[in-house]
Design a protein around this motif. Sequence first.
Motif, PDB file in Angstrom:
ATOM      1  N   SER A  42      19.121 -54.804   1.426  1.00  0.00           N
ATOM      2  CA  SER A  42      19.464 -56.195   1.668  1.00  0.00           C
ATOM      3  C   SER A  42      20.578 -56.628   0.721  1.00  0.00           C
ATOM      4  O   SER A  42      20.779 -56.024  -0.334  1.00  0.00           O
ATOM      5  N   GLY A  43      21.259 -57.671   1.117  1.00  0.00           N
ATOM      6  CA  GLY A  43      22.281 -58.265   0.252  1.00  0.00           C
ATOM      7  C   GLY A  43      21.765 -59.573  -0.313  1.00  0.00           C
ATOM      8  O   GLY A  43      20.550 -59.776  -0.422  1.00  0.00           O
ATOM      9  N   SER A  45      21.447 -62.614  -3.344  1.00  0.00           N
ATOM     10  CA  SER A  45      21.271 -62.596  -4.806  1.00  0.00           C
ATOM     11  C   SER A  45      19.907 -62.055  -5.232  1.00  0.00           C
ATOM     12  O   SER A  45      19.770 -61.476  -6.311  1.00  0.00           O
ATOM     13  N   THR A  46      18.879 -62.234  -4.398  1.00  0.00           N
ATOM     14  CA  THR A  46      17.529 -61.789  -4.809  1.00  0.00           C
ATOM     15  C   THR A  46      17.471 -60.312  -5.175  1.00  0.00           C
ATOM     16  O   THR A  46      16.926 -59.941  -6.218  1.00  0.00           O
ATOM     17  N   PRO A  47      18.036 -59.422  -4.350  1.00  0.00           N
ATOM     18  CA  PRO A  47      17.901 -57.990  -4.667  1.00  0.00           C
ATOM     19  C   PRO A  47      18.638 -57.586  -5.950  1.00  0.00           C
ATOM     20  O   PRO A  47      18.346 -56.523  -6.511  1.00  0.00           O
ATOM     21  N   ASP A  73      22.952 -55.746   6.448  1.00  0.00           N
ATOM     22  CA  ASP A  73      24.065 -56.599   6.872  1.00  0.00           C
ATOM     23  C   ASP A  73      25.142 -56.590   5.802  1.00  0.00           C
ATOM     24  O   ASP A  73      24.927 -56.152   4.675  1.00  0.00           O
ATOM     25  N   ARG A  75      28.895 -58.852   4.602  1.00  0.00           N
ATOM     26  CA  ARG A  75      29.878 -59.901   4.852  1.00  0.00           C
ATOM     27  C   ARG A  75      31.194 -59.234   5.207  1.00  0.00           C
ATOM     28  O   ARG A  75      31.533 -58.164   4.703  1.00  0.00           O
ATOM     29  N   GLY A 143      15.873 -59.921   2.905  1.00  0.00           N
ATOM     30  CA  GLY A 143      15.708 -61.174   2.186  1.00  0.00           C
ATOM     31  C   GLY A 143      15.403 -62.260   3.208  1.00  0.00           C
ATOM     32  O   GLY A 143      15.298 -62.004   4.412  1.00  0.00           O
ATOM     33  N   LEU A 144      15.237 -63.469   2.713  1.00  0.00           N
ATOM     34  CA  LEU A 144      14.905 -64.598   3.591  1.00  0.00           C
ATOM     35  C   LEU A 144      15.715 -65.816   3.158  1.00  0.00           C
ATOM     36  O   LEU A 144      15.661 -66.217   1.986  1.00  0.00           O
ATOM     37  N   HIS A 149      16.714 -67.441   8.136  1.00  0.00           N
ATOM     38  CA  HIS A 149      17.474 -66.260   8.584  1.00  0.00           C
ATOM     39  C   HIS A 149      17.045 -65.041   7.781  1.00  0.00           C
ATOM     40  O   HIS A 149      16.528 -65.146   6.668  1.00  0.00           O
ATOM     41  N   THR A 150      17.301 -63.873   8.362  1.00  0.00           N
ATOM     42  CA  THR A 150      17.119 -62.621   7.643  1.00  0.00           C
ATOM     43  C   THR A 150      18.194 -61.650   8.107  1.00  0.00           C
ATOM     44  O   THR A 150      18.702 -61.790   9.217  1.00  0.00           O
ATOM     45  N   ALA A 151      18.554 -60.704   7.239  1.00  0.00           N
ATOM     46  CA  ALA A 151      19.785 -59.940   7.431  1.00  0.00           C
ATOM     47  C   ALA A 151      20.857 -61.015   7.691  1.00  0.00           C
ATOM     48  O   ALA A 151      20.940 -61.991   6.943  1.00  0.00           O
ATOM     49  N   ARG A 179      29.913 -61.806   9.722  1.00  0.00           N
ATOM     50  CA  ARG A 179      29.024 -60.806   9.137  1.00  0.00           C
ATOM     51  C   ARG A 179      28.805 -59.684  10.157  1.00  0.00           C
ATOM     52  O   ARG A 179      28.892 -59.931  11.369  1.00  0.00           O
TER      53      ARG A 179
HETATM   54  C1  6PG Z   1      22.963 -61.646   2.791  1.00  0.00           C
HETATM   55  C2  6PG Z   1      21.541 -61.223   2.993  1.00  0.00           C
HETATM   56  C3  6PG Z   1      20.749 -62.399   3.454  1.00  0.00           C
HETATM   57  C4  6PG Z   1      19.905 -62.773   2.268  1.00  0.00           C
HETATM   58  C5  6PG Z   1      19.314 -64.144   2.412  1.00  0.00           C
HETATM   59  C6  6PG Z   1      18.608 -64.537   1.113  1.00  0.00           C
HETATM   60  O1  6PG Z   1      23.873 -60.892   3.142  1.00  0.00           O
HETATM   61  O2  6PG Z   1      23.113 -62.732   2.202  1.00  0.00           O
HETATM   62  O3  6PG Z   1      21.338 -60.137   3.701  1.00  0.00           O
HETATM   63  O4  6PG Z   1      19.917 -62.195   4.548  1.00  0.00           O
HETATM   64  O5  6PG Z   1      18.874 -61.808   2.111  1.00  0.00           O
HETATM   65  O6  6PG Z   1      20.383 -65.062   2.657  1.00  0.00           O
HETATM   66  O7  6PG Z   1      19.611 -64.579   0.133  1.00  0.00           O
HETATM   67  P1  6PG Z   1      19.233 -64.810  -1.418  1.00  0.00           P
HETATM   68  O8  6PG Z   1      18.471 -63.610  -1.827  1.00  0.00           O
HETATM   69  O9  6PG Z   1      20.574 -64.906  -2.070  1.00  0.00           O
HETATM   70  O10 6PG Z   1      18.434 -66.073  -1.461  1.00  0.00           O
END
Ligand code: 6PG
Length: 246
Positions: A42-43, A45-47, A73, A75, A143-144, A149-151, A179
Amino acid sequence: MVFSVNYQLKIFSSLEELSEAFAEILITELSASKDNFNLALSGGSTPKFIYKFLAENYQTKINWNKINFFWGDERCVPPTDDESNYKMTFDNLLSKINVYGKNIFRIKGEENPESEAKNYSNIILHNLPQQNNLPAFDMIMLGLGEDGHTASIFPNQMYLLNDRDICSVAVHPITKQKRITLTGRVINNSRNIVFIVTGKNKSKIVNDILNRRLNSKNYPASFIKPVNGKLIWLIDKEAAILLEGN
Ligand code: 6PG
């Protein structure tokens, strides 16, 4: 539409404990896999914290060379751009572990979005085994967003959940940033789907989705339910604050 989704929910007091749990799940699944392990990251900030934690604490505890790295996913920006999910992953993890370049399958955010969505779909088709006539990841990390949304499947693009393509072009509803995203059918075809969600700002969306509250049908993440695999939610106590008993 009301659906029942079986999932494992684990709530953690700290990001360190959550990161450790993710690492242990990855190790368990890796050890059960005889071939290379196809992982979509996942992308966002959380990861970032998790990738740093893995780089610092699991350098030698994880057989990184057994993993093929993909992304759920990306950007549509160059890999040098601070918005790039690849750059975030490279800076915090890939540049710090022993991994073969040939095992890193970067979504080329600098390319034409429509052609890269096709290109990445072909890369996935070429490298992954098939199940249910779809490529099957061993694990997809998700992430969420606060909007559910996800991905990069956003609430105003729910059709991407059932899109016939493996990857498709999405548009961020606010920034209009293009994206590339895995589509819902491919995500749901994964052997393991692991949501990583932290922070009080995610507590309402987490509660709406996990408790299938009425408005949850408007959120793409509500429709992430593996066809055959496991669904695991790893959340911190902040994100769990509205759940019963927390
Ligand atoms: C991305 C992620 C996206 C992300 C959520 C949560 O490319 O931004 O794949 O799905 O997981 O937007 O983002 P945060 O972890 O930054 O809250």
